[in-house]
Design a protein around this motif. Structure first.
Motif, PDB file in Angstrom:
ATOM      1  N   PHE A  28       0.834  -1.211   0.000  1.00  0.00           N
ATOM      2  CA  PHE A  28       0.000   0.000   0.000  1.00  0.00           C
ATOM      3  C   PHE A  28       0.864   1.255   0.000  1.00  0.00           C
ATOM      4  CE2 PHE A  28      -1.840   3.507   2.431  1.00  0.00           C
ATOM      5  CZ  PHE A  28      -2.903   3.823   1.602  1.00  0.00           C
ATOM      6  N   LEU A  29       1.881   1.295   0.865  1.00  0.00           N
ATOM      7  CA  LEU A  29       2.736   2.479   0.930  1.00  0.00           C
ATOM      8  C   LEU A  29       3.475   2.699  -0.386  1.00  0.00           C
ATOM      9  CD1 LEU A  29       4.189   2.167   4.546  1.00  0.00           C
ATOM     10  CD2 LEU A  29       2.386   3.698   3.738  1.00  0.00           C
ATOM     11  N   TYR A  31       2.297   1.872  -3.404  1.00  0.00           N
ATOM     12  CA  TYR A  31       1.378   2.206  -4.495  1.00  0.00           C
ATOM     13  C   TYR A  31       0.272   3.201  -4.103  1.00  0.00           C
ATOM     14  CZ  TYR A  31       3.270  -1.500  -7.455  1.00  0.00           C
ATOM     15  OH  TYR A  31       4.090  -2.265  -8.231  1.00  0.00           O
ATOM     16  N   ARG A  32       0.346   3.776  -2.921  1.00  0.00           N
ATOM     17  CA  ARG A  32      -0.768   4.626  -2.479  1.00  0.00           C
ATOM     18  C   ARG A  32      -0.977   5.858  -3.360  1.00  0.00           C
ATOM     19  NH1 ARG A  32       1.335   7.430   3.163  1.00  0.00           N
ATOM     20  NH2 ARG A  32       3.434   7.959   2.456  1.00  0.00           N
ATOM     21  N   ASP A  33       0.089   6.323  -4.001  1.00  0.00           N
ATOM     22  CA  ASP A  33      -0.036   7.492  -4.881  1.00  0.00           C
ATOM     23  C   ASP A  33      -0.011   7.103  -6.357  1.00  0.00           C
ATOM     24  OD1 ASP A  33      -0.120   9.308  -2.723  1.00  0.00           O
ATOM     25  OD2 ASP A  33       2.068   9.233  -2.545  1.00  0.00           O
ATOM     26  N   GLY A  45      -3.918   1.966  -5.068  1.00  0.00           N
ATOM     27  CA  GLY A  45      -2.973   1.249  -4.230  1.00  0.00           C
ATOM     28  C   GLY A  45      -3.604   0.320  -3.210  1.00  0.00           C
ATOM     29  N   LEU A  46      -4.724   0.720  -2.618  1.00  0.00           N
ATOM     30  CA  LEU A  46      -5.363  -0.112  -1.601  1.00  0.00           C
ATOM     31  C   LEU A  46      -5.880  -1.415  -2.189  1.00  0.00           C
ATOM     32  CD1 LEU A  46      -6.101  -0.397   1.323  1.00  0.00           C
ATOM     33  CD2 LEU A  46      -8.147   0.984   0.926  1.00  0.00           C
ATOM     34  N   ASP A 166      -7.215   6.892   3.573  1.00  0.00           N
ATOM     35  CA  ASP A 166      -6.802   5.503   3.381  1.00  0.00           C
ATOM     36  C   ASP A 166      -5.521   5.195   4.141  1.00  0.00           C
ATOM     37  OD1 ASP A 166      -8.972   5.074   1.789  1.00  0.00           O
ATOM     38  OD2 ASP A 166      -7.864   4.959  -0.102  1.00  0.00           O
ATOM     39  N   THR A 167      -4.568   6.119   4.104  1.00  0.00           N
ATOM     40  CA  THR A 167      -3.295   5.898   4.786  1.00  0.00           C
ATOM     41  C   THR A 167      -3.496   5.733   6.289  1.00  0.00           C
ATOM     42  OG1 THR A 167      -2.079   7.143   3.106  1.00  0.00           O
ATOM     43  CG2 THR A 167      -0.998   6.846   5.241  1.00  0.00           C
ATOM     44  N   VAL A 170      -5.074   2.282   6.936  1.00  0.00           N
ATOM     45  CA  VAL A 170      -4.133   1.173   6.759  1.00  0.00           C
ATOM     46  C   VAL A 170      -3.174   1.093   7.945  1.00  0.00           C
ATOM     47  CG1 VAL A 170      -2.211   0.316   5.383  1.00  0.00           C
ATOM     48  CG2 VAL A 170      -4.302   1.078   4.253  1.00  0.00           C
TER      49      VAL A 170
END
Length: 203
Positions: A28-29, A31-33, A45-46, A166-167, A170
């Motif tokens: 996730f970290l 691909y989050r952006d 990303g999620l 989302d961050t 997570v």
């Protein structure tokens, strides 16, 4: 004489318990952006992290079964919910399902433990008895407290995913819930010590 599998090493047990979760956090970290396009569909990303998390969870449980030849009811229920809600997340490209997953898991676990209390069955002891051998009254009190904890975590998860980024969610799911759970058991160490059985009585 029963044929019992040797216990898992602490390192392997930690890897099976937390490996999929921290892989979820790492992906996730990463691909989050960003987004990933596959089969004409664009995934944030999620969703990508969920696509990694579900098969790793299946693999971890398969290894656990191969090593111990046992999976508890709670582990099976959790696995089923992970597969169903993770699968819906990816299939429908909708992160709400993976965000609701902890809520459903905690409500189901609270319901199972509450049903065990009502039926006077020590289901928690069956799941954890080898790790924490307790007298029946100790299991009853610990089960009551766990029911309250699971209900509180279900409510807290709903608040976090509905109101935060989302961050934040997570990090809450992968780190916050672990810290809260460890804190719960640390706070209940006096109860565990009070009702702990001598080694000879726990066999």
């Amino acid at each position: 004489m029963t044929d019992r599998s040797p216990p898992l090493s602490p390192g392997l047990k930690a890897a099976l318990d937390y490996g999929p979760l921290f892989a979820f956090l790492a992906v996730f970290l990463l691909y989050r952006d960003r987004t990933v396009t596959w089969g004409g569909e664009t995934y944030p990303g999620l969703i990508v992290a969920t696509l990694v998390f579900v098969p790793l969870t299946l693999l971890a449980n398969a290894v656990l079964w191969a090593k111990t030849r046992t999976l508890s009811v709670m582990q099976l229920v959790t696995l089923a919910i992970v597969v169903i809600f993770g699968g819906l997340t990816v299939w429908l490209n909708d992160a709400r399902f993976i965000k609701m997953k902890p809520t459903i898991i905690y409500l189901v676990l609270a319901g199972l433990l509450g049903l065990g209390l009502a039926l006077r069955r020590n289901w928690l002891g069956v799941a954890m008895g080898e790790m924490v051998p307790l007298a029946p009254e100790g299991w009853r009190k610990l089960t009551q407290r766990l029911v309250v904890l699971f209900l509180a975590l279900a409510v807290l998860n709903e608040i976090v995913w509905r109101t935060q980024s989302d961050t934040t969610w997570v990090l809450f799911k992968t780190v916050g819930l672990i810290v809260l759970t460890i804190g719960f058991f640390a706070a209940n160490m006096p109860l565990i010590r009070r009702y702990a059985l001598p080694e000879d009585d726990s066999r």
